[in-house]
Design a protein around this motif. Structure first.
Motif, PDB file in Angstrom:
ATOM      1  N   MET A 341     -14.553 -15.146 -21.881  1.00  0.00           N
ATOM      2  CA  MET A 341     -13.494 -14.161 -22.170  1.00  0.00           C
ATOM      3  C   MET A 341     -14.093 -12.775 -22.293  1.00  0.00           C
ATOM      4  SD  MET A 341     -11.542 -16.407 -25.000  1.00  0.00           S
ATOM      5  CE  MET A 341     -12.895 -16.983 -25.942  1.00  0.00           C
ATOM      6  N   GLY A 342     -13.257 -11.778 -22.061  1.00  0.00           N
ATOM      7  CA  GLY A 342     -13.744 -10.405 -22.196  1.00  0.00           C
ATOM      8  C   GLY A 342     -14.499  -9.982 -20.953  1.00  0.00           C
ATOM      9  N   LYS A 343     -15.235  -8.884 -21.066  1.00  0.00           N
ATOM     10  CA  LYS A 343     -15.921  -8.339 -19.901  1.00  0.00           C
ATOM     11  C   LYS A 343     -17.389  -8.733 -19.901  1.00  0.00           C
ATOM     12  CE  LYS A 343     -15.336  -3.857 -18.874  1.00  0.00           C
ATOM     13  NZ  LYS A 343     -15.544  -2.519 -18.333  1.00  0.00           N
ATOM     14  N   ILE A 368     -23.618 -10.095 -21.148  1.00  0.00           N
ATOM     15  CA  ILE A 368     -22.734  -9.005 -21.578  1.00  0.00           C
ATOM     16  C   ILE A 368     -23.561  -7.738 -21.732  1.00  0.00           C
ATOM     17  CG2 ILE A 368     -21.205  -8.165 -23.397  1.00  0.00           C
ATOM     18  CD1 ILE A 368     -20.431 -10.905 -24.053  1.00  0.00           C
ATOM     19  N   LYS A 390     -21.538 -16.252 -27.742  1.00  0.00           N
ATOM     20  CA  LYS A 390     -20.160 -15.999 -27.342  1.00  0.00           C
ATOM     21  C   LYS A 390     -19.534 -17.255 -26.738  1.00  0.00           C
ATOM     22  CE  LYS A 390     -19.542 -11.631 -28.296  1.00  0.00           C
ATOM     23  NZ  LYS A 390     -20.744 -11.401 -29.040  1.00  0.00           N
ATOM     24  N   PRO A 391     -18.225 -17.430 -26.905  1.00  0.00           N
ATOM     25  CA  PRO A 391     -17.591 -18.669 -26.444  1.00  0.00           C
ATOM     26  C   PRO A 391     -17.670 -18.833 -24.930  1.00  0.00           C
ATOM     27  CG  PRO A 391     -16.084 -17.352 -27.773  1.00  0.00           C
ATOM     28  CD  PRO A 391     -17.289 -16.533 -27.562  1.00  0.00           C
ATOM     29  N   SER A 517      -5.622 -12.333 -18.148  1.00  0.00           N
ATOM     30  CA  SER A 517      -5.061 -13.276 -19.110  1.00  0.00           C
ATOM     31  C   SER A 517      -3.835 -13.908 -18.473  1.00  0.00           C
ATOM     32  CB  SER A 517      -4.667 -12.529 -20.373  1.00  0.00           C
ATOM     33  OG  SER A 517      -3.666 -11.597 -20.070  1.00  0.00           O
TER      34      SER A 517
END
Lengths: 693, 80, 450
Positions: A341-343, A368, A390-391, A517
């Motif tokens: 998730m995220g960038k 990241i 991080k997940p 998303s």
């Protein structure tokens, strides 16, 4: 029977009959069929015995229990028709010739059925008109014994010829005509006009192949007039029409291949005719059948890229269809979602210089980054690295087949060379691939072998185990469930690269990726059920000019489509987290096209300010009146592209561009509850708008 | 000003001050010590101000305020 | 050559009793903020002056957002206007992609005026006039309702517009910490929240879209958020099942702390305040544990203080020095508690703009107001400061510039240090006209003569 059913029965039967005629040229078109039938009327014998043979074939098939919708019906009809023509060509209508027709027609049905099954089962090949060839040869051989029936000779009906025409044109007309056993100029002209009206490409391939064949013959025999006198030159036309327009997608390469097939058929004609002449019979369409079957078999086996998978009635339609699927969908490369998730940033791409080499070249490493660095402070501790801990989530719906969680996370400066992959998870998913995620954090894996996982489900955390100099996530796809297997090429879907581009195929080092998303709401809004109906008012320059009712229907293969009450179909569905229109099948004069044009696809996510582009097929929007036959030479010619931006949740604005120029602007607005609320299109200073009621 | 109180204070050069009457000890810095010495010598605040101005790099206002403040502090500790 | 002058001091030796009320520790001095000399600020914009840093605001926001979005797939943030609604500050955050979170019709109007479209506004708060609800529904704002009377009001508004408005409800619950903000929203434990949803779904003009909560301010305990998430997810499931709807967003409000020192705490902020990441973990870890991926709703955070507090400073000048009768040193500065609402809760960090030699002692910093309560810093350990010394107080970014009041003095300028290295004034000092502008004198009172 009720009148409705009578009408339907009448419609189906006449269609069956006329299609039999048009299939003589491998064309599925009622009008062409009617014209062909009318042409046969110039010769009473051929017309009557042909039709008789066809009807008997159909009756016989029903008699023995072959169902109406069995595809073999389409095959024995034209073969039986040709058989009837063959009889009528040499015999007058008498009891005996009728008897002959009866028997041969039935024989043709049986031969067609048997051969088509065998050819398909063992070679996946079509039967073409081999049954006719066999039947015709039987007729000729047998009829030698019935000499009192032979009446007419070959060129009896001279008044259908136009002597003023030059020889090379006459040759073409007569070759066309002889395909229905009527080698006369006038017949040839009628047939060629019918073909030209039906499809420019078929016309082109027919004429090109004929003259190419004649040219080859002339060179080989050393004489042009001799070439034109070649009786079996009609085979060239059949080769051209079938290969160039039906079995292959029209393109430069296809045309060249067709010419090579014509050349090959020359030799087959000459060789086989030597053999057949000794029995006193013509070779009929044997050279055509042999040549084309050989080509189809080989091209099919090597998966030649221009094979026509869907046999649509017209080569132009096949071309549009081919371009539609080739440019808009890539179902050959497997595709998964991002596993986080995220960038994140690409640390090592495909063919990366450190470890993604050789058989493991198809893999991505992610980390990241912030301001160009992957860590805070000095980067001495693994916890300093942003991605550590991080997940990591599942990129597919599938089953876990292997898990390893024993490797320690390395401190910065050391790597684990024993457990190369560190802690990993391998998941199996349809249609038969495995995805491997590795270098995971020890103790963080939440799933075990045989667990079912779904997209987005939390699996573990990013770690620094295995051969990992700094914390990162390794992702690859493979054919096998074993860790360390070779990777296969894959792509990601439903993400933004570098905050801008949607779903790019190959990522480079330092590209950033953010998953889109998924939106429950949008998915729900664009989910339709059978027989749902939507009514739209149509406005031209703000004046209402009509209404259309769009209904949801399902095709026999399970695909859903929108129908506008006439025969036009707009196929839709979900593909890789996008709502897409798979293709449009219908006439140009239908408002259904506007739906496709304004929103050919839309990602099923809430993310706004995303941009994407789509290829627009020629049957959805035409800007220049360039005929498709020109386009068949260069598939990229005048390519039309739509560029779409989603500014807010429910609105997508589009620009339709050809050759760098904006030709039209579109807007699509999605309803708050279900479906599309509004479509508008500005083209040539005119506005067209569709509004849902 | 109670000179007697001042007189009994034991002052070292390092800035340590002991009051035998109360038993409390204090620390002062160089400037503070200077002022204390001058007070013990019986000088009035004005005179002390001039001495400081001569010796240190400061302004009349600042020195004024500080000397008064220092004396207030001494009063706070009942040393004066 | 005169000797260097150091102010005189004398100090009594004590047995070393620790001052248990948090003392401001001063490590060195601060001559500049982000490269700009303190003197430059006061010269150009006067004293006192609030200074904000665009760079720090963006960095703090990005740090929080990137952490949040790496732990939950549908992470969204909305700028809490009440924390600082200066146009320039809001613009920075809107540029970063945040929507606007407002708690009053005034804030709503301010956001709209700035250019935020209705669809990008979250409208919370216990008091929403009917007119403002009508506007909010018309413009597509995300409205969270606070009480049953407000549900009725919302229904009326939607009815007037003849639409089915999407709304959310604010809920409160026992999160294990004190105080529980039970006055806002519907309580979950006593079933009021469920009944509120029932009432909303029953209405043909309203439709429930999301659930909102804001459990406190300057929270010290991340586990409170864990509890809140659990209870809200439970409520969400119950509602979705019972009413066959789909909740599309959850909003956990704000309440994360900054590095300010609360009065009454003994430990320095580095130890006492948990990092923002721990609070986000509490929320996202619990969400991922409790939910299936296909259920994931959009999750909003309305973080305010944690983003902007540490991006602000106040530069003020020592105007007078006074030693109180009990011996305590006091300083009078030119900024009072009317400007510093947060002085009631925080012990500010105090920095001096130059190096000052001398003995440190406990000092009180008073403001310029003639009120006895005007104590800006109760206890600061400072060396002897001469008149004219500039003090830099921090963190100042949160709440001061919204809750300040104009009392007997003009409110000062607010400036922002931009990322490109320039300093711009984003709110000019007040003038007399600003204050008398709204006033009007009845005719008969206008003339007087002595």
């Amino acid at each position: 029977m009720s009148s409705g059913r009578v009408k339907e029965y009448y419609k189906d039967t006449t269609e069956e009959l006329f299609f039999a005629y048009s299939n003589l040229f491998f064309i599925q078109n009622r009008t062409v069929g009617v014209l062909l039938f009318l042409s046969t009327l110039f010769n009473r014998n051929i017309a009557v015995l042909g039709l008789l043979s066809l009807i008997i074939a159909l009756l016989f098939a029903r008699f023995i229990g072959v169902k109406r919708n069995d595809p073999v019906n389409k095959l024995f009809t034209y073969n039986a028709l040709l058989t009837g023509f063959a009889v009528g060509f040499i015999f007058k209508i008498t009891t005996l010739s009728i008897l002959l027709t009866l028997g041969m027609s039935i024989l043709t049905v049986l031969i067609t059925y048997t051969l088509s099954s065998a050819l398909y089962l063992y070679f996946r090949l079509p039967v073409l008109n081999i049954p006719f060839t066999i039947s015709a040869m039987i007729i000729y051989l047998a009829s030698a014994k019935y000499s009192n029936l032979i009446v007419d000779s070959f060129y009896k009906q001279e008044y259908f010829n136009i002597e003023a025409l030059p020889a090379f044109i006459q040759g073409l007309f007569r070759a066309v005509g002889i395909l229905i056993f009527m080698p006369y100029d006038i017949i040839g002209i009628i047939l060629l006009i019918a073909i030209l009206l039906y499809s420019r490409i078929t016309f082109f391939t027919a004429v090109l192949s004929y003259y190419a064949g004649i040219y080859f013959l002339a060179v080989l025999k050393g004489s042009v007039p001799l070439a034109f006198q070649e009786v079996s030159s009609f085979n060239f036309i059949l080769v051209g029409v079938s290969l160039g327009g039906m079995f292959l997608i029209p393109s430069k390469r296809t045309y060249l291949l067709t010419l090579s097939a014509v050349l090959a058929s020359v030799f087959i004609i000459d060789a086989t005719s030597v053999f057949w002449v000794s029995f006193g019979i013509p070779v009929f369409t044997l050279p055509f059948n042999l040549t084309v079957l050989l080509y189809i078999y080989v091209l099919g086996s090597v998966k030649y890229v221009m094979m026509n998978q869907t046999h649509l009635e017209q080569p132009e339609k096949s071309l549009i269809d081919h371009l539609n699927y080739k440019n808009r969908f890539d179902w050959s490369t497997p595709s998964i979602n991002l596993p986080f998730m995220g960038k994140w940033t690409v640390y090592q791409p495909f063919d990366g210089e450190w470890t993604h080499k050789g058989v493991w070249k198809y893999a991505y490493d992610f980390t990241i980054e912030d301001k160009g660095k992957t860590f805070k402070n000095e980067g001495q501790q693994k916890e300093d690295y942003f991605c550590y801990g991080k997940p990591v989530v599942s990129p597919v719906d599938g089953t876990v087949v292997d898990v390893y969680d024993e490797a320690d996370d390395n401190d910065i400066g050391t790597v684990d060379k024993v457990n190369n992959w560190g802690n990993y998870i391998i998941i199996y998913f349809n249609p038969g691939y495995y995805v491997e995620l590795s270098h995971l954090k020890k103790g963080s894996i939440k799933v075990k072998k045989n667990d079912q996982v779904s997209k987005g489900q939390l699996l573990s955390e990013c770690g620094n185990s295995g051969y990992s100099p700094e914390p990162h996530l390794h992702v690859q796809l493979q054919y096998s469930h074993l860790i360390g297997s070779a990777g296969i090429e894959f792509a990601f879907n439903s993400f933004k690269a570098n905050d801008l581009d949607l779903d790019i195929k190959y990522l480079k080092k330092n590209d950033s990726v953010t998953a889109l998303s998924s939106s429950k709401t949008l998915t729900r809004k664009l989910q339709f059920i059978l027989d749902e109906e939507f009514i739209y008012k149509v406005f031209n320059d703000d004046i209402q000019t009509g209404e259309i009712a769009v209904t949801v229907k399902m095709e026999t293969d399970g695909t859903y489509y929108f129908c506008d009450g006439k025969e036009n179909k707009l196929y839709f569905g979900n593909d890789r987290d996008r709502f897409v229109y798979f293709k449009y099948d219908g006439i140009y004069n239908s408002e259904l096209r506007y739906f496709f044009l304004a929103l050919p696809s839309v990602p099923l996510s809430d993310d706004e300010l995303i941009e994407w582009n789509e290829f627009i097929p020629d049957n959805v929007f035409r800007i220049s009146k360039l005929p498709l036959i020109i386009k068949s030479f260069n598939h990229k010619l005048n390519k039309i592209c739509g560029f779409y931006i989603r500014n807010d949740k429910n609105t997508v604005a589009g620009k339709i561009i050809q050759n760098g120029r904006v030709a039209a602007q579109t807007k699509a607005v999605i309803c708050d509850n279900k479906g599309i609320k509004e479509i508008s299109l500005i083209f040539n200073k005119k506005t067209i708008r569709l509004e849902k009621i | 000003m109670d000179k007697d109180k001042l007189a009994v204070l034991a002052v070292s050069e390092s800035g340590f001050i002991f009051d035998p009457v109360t038993g409390h000890s204090y620390t002062a810095n160089a400037t503070g010590l200077k002022i204390l010495e001058l007070l013990k010598a019986g000088k009035e605040p004005d005179e002390i101000r001039s001495v400081l101005l001569d010796e240190y790099d400061s302004t009349e206002d600042e020195v004024s305020v500080d000397v008064n403040d220092f004396i207030e502090n001494l009063k706070k500790y009942f040393l004066i | 050559m005169k000797k260097e002058y150091i102010k005189p001091y004398i100090r009594k030796q004590t047995a070393g009793v620790m001052n248990k009320f948090g003392v401001s520790y001063n490590k060195g001095h601060r001559e500049e903020i982000e490269g700009f000399h303190i003197g430059d600020f006061t010269e150009k914009f006067g004293s006192p002056v609030f200074v904000l840093s665009e760079k720090v605001i963006r960095e703090r926001y990005r740090k929080i957002y990137s952490y949040f979005s790496s732990k939950y797939p549908k992470a969204k943030m909305s700028w809490s206007y009440k924390t600082n609604y200066l146009d320039a500050v809001c613009s920075v955050l809107h540029q970063e992609g945040e929507t606007a979170e407002v708690v009053s019709d005034f804030e709503y109007q301010k956001a709209r005026r700035l250019g935020v479209p209705g669809k990008k506004i979250i409208y919370n708060g216990p008091y929403k006039p009917l007119e403002s609800l009508i506007v909010a529904f018309k413009e597509g704002a995300m409205v969270n309702l606070d009480n049953f009377d407000e549900i009725i009001k919302a229904e009326e508004a939607a009815k007037k517009l003849d639409i089915k408005a999407s709304v959310g409800i604010r809920v409160n619950m026992d999160t294990g910490v004190y105080p529980q903000w039970s006055r806002f929203g519907f309580n979950i434990e006593n079933n009021n929240a469920f009944n509120a949803v029932k009432r909303i779904q029953h209405s043909e003009y309203l439709h429930l879209e999301g659930i909102h909560c804001h459990i406190g301010t300057f929270m010290m305990e991340p586990s409170a958020y864990k509890e809140a998430v659990k209870k809200i997810v439970q409520l969400m499931r119950r509602i979705e099942k019972e009413f066959e709807i789909s909740i599309s967003y959850l909003d956990f409000g704000g309440g994360f702390p900054s590095k300010n020192i609360l009065k009454g705490t003994y430990l320095p902020p580095e130890v006492a305040i948990q990092p923002v990441e721990n609070f986000i973990d509490a929320i996202t870890d619990t969400l991922l544990e409790e939910l299936e991926p296909k259920e994931y709703p959009e999750v909003y955070l309305e973080t305010g203080r944690a983003i902007v507090d540490e991006a602000g400073w106040l530069i003020t000048t020592v105007d007078a020095v006074k030693r109180l009768p009990d011996g305590t040193k006091s300083y009078i500065i030119d900024a009072g508690v009317n400007l510093l609402y947060t002085s009631a809760w925080y012990n500010y960090h105090v920095e001096i703009d130059r190096e000052i030699h001398g003995a440190y002692e406990n000092s009180i910093i008073y403001g310029p107001l003639c009120m006895n309560i005007d104590v800006v810093v109760e206890s600061a350990f400072l060396p002897p400061l001469p008149k004219g010394t500039r003090l830099i107080l921090s963190p100042m970014g949160a709440y001061n510039m919204t809750q300040w009041m104009q009392f007997i003095r003009y409110r000062p300028a607010v400036v922002m240090i931009l990322e490109d290295g320039t300093v711009e004034q984003i709110r000019r000092p007040e003038t007399l006209q600003d204050i008398v502008g709204p006033e009007s004198v009845p005719e008969k009172l206008k003339r007087f003569q002595f």
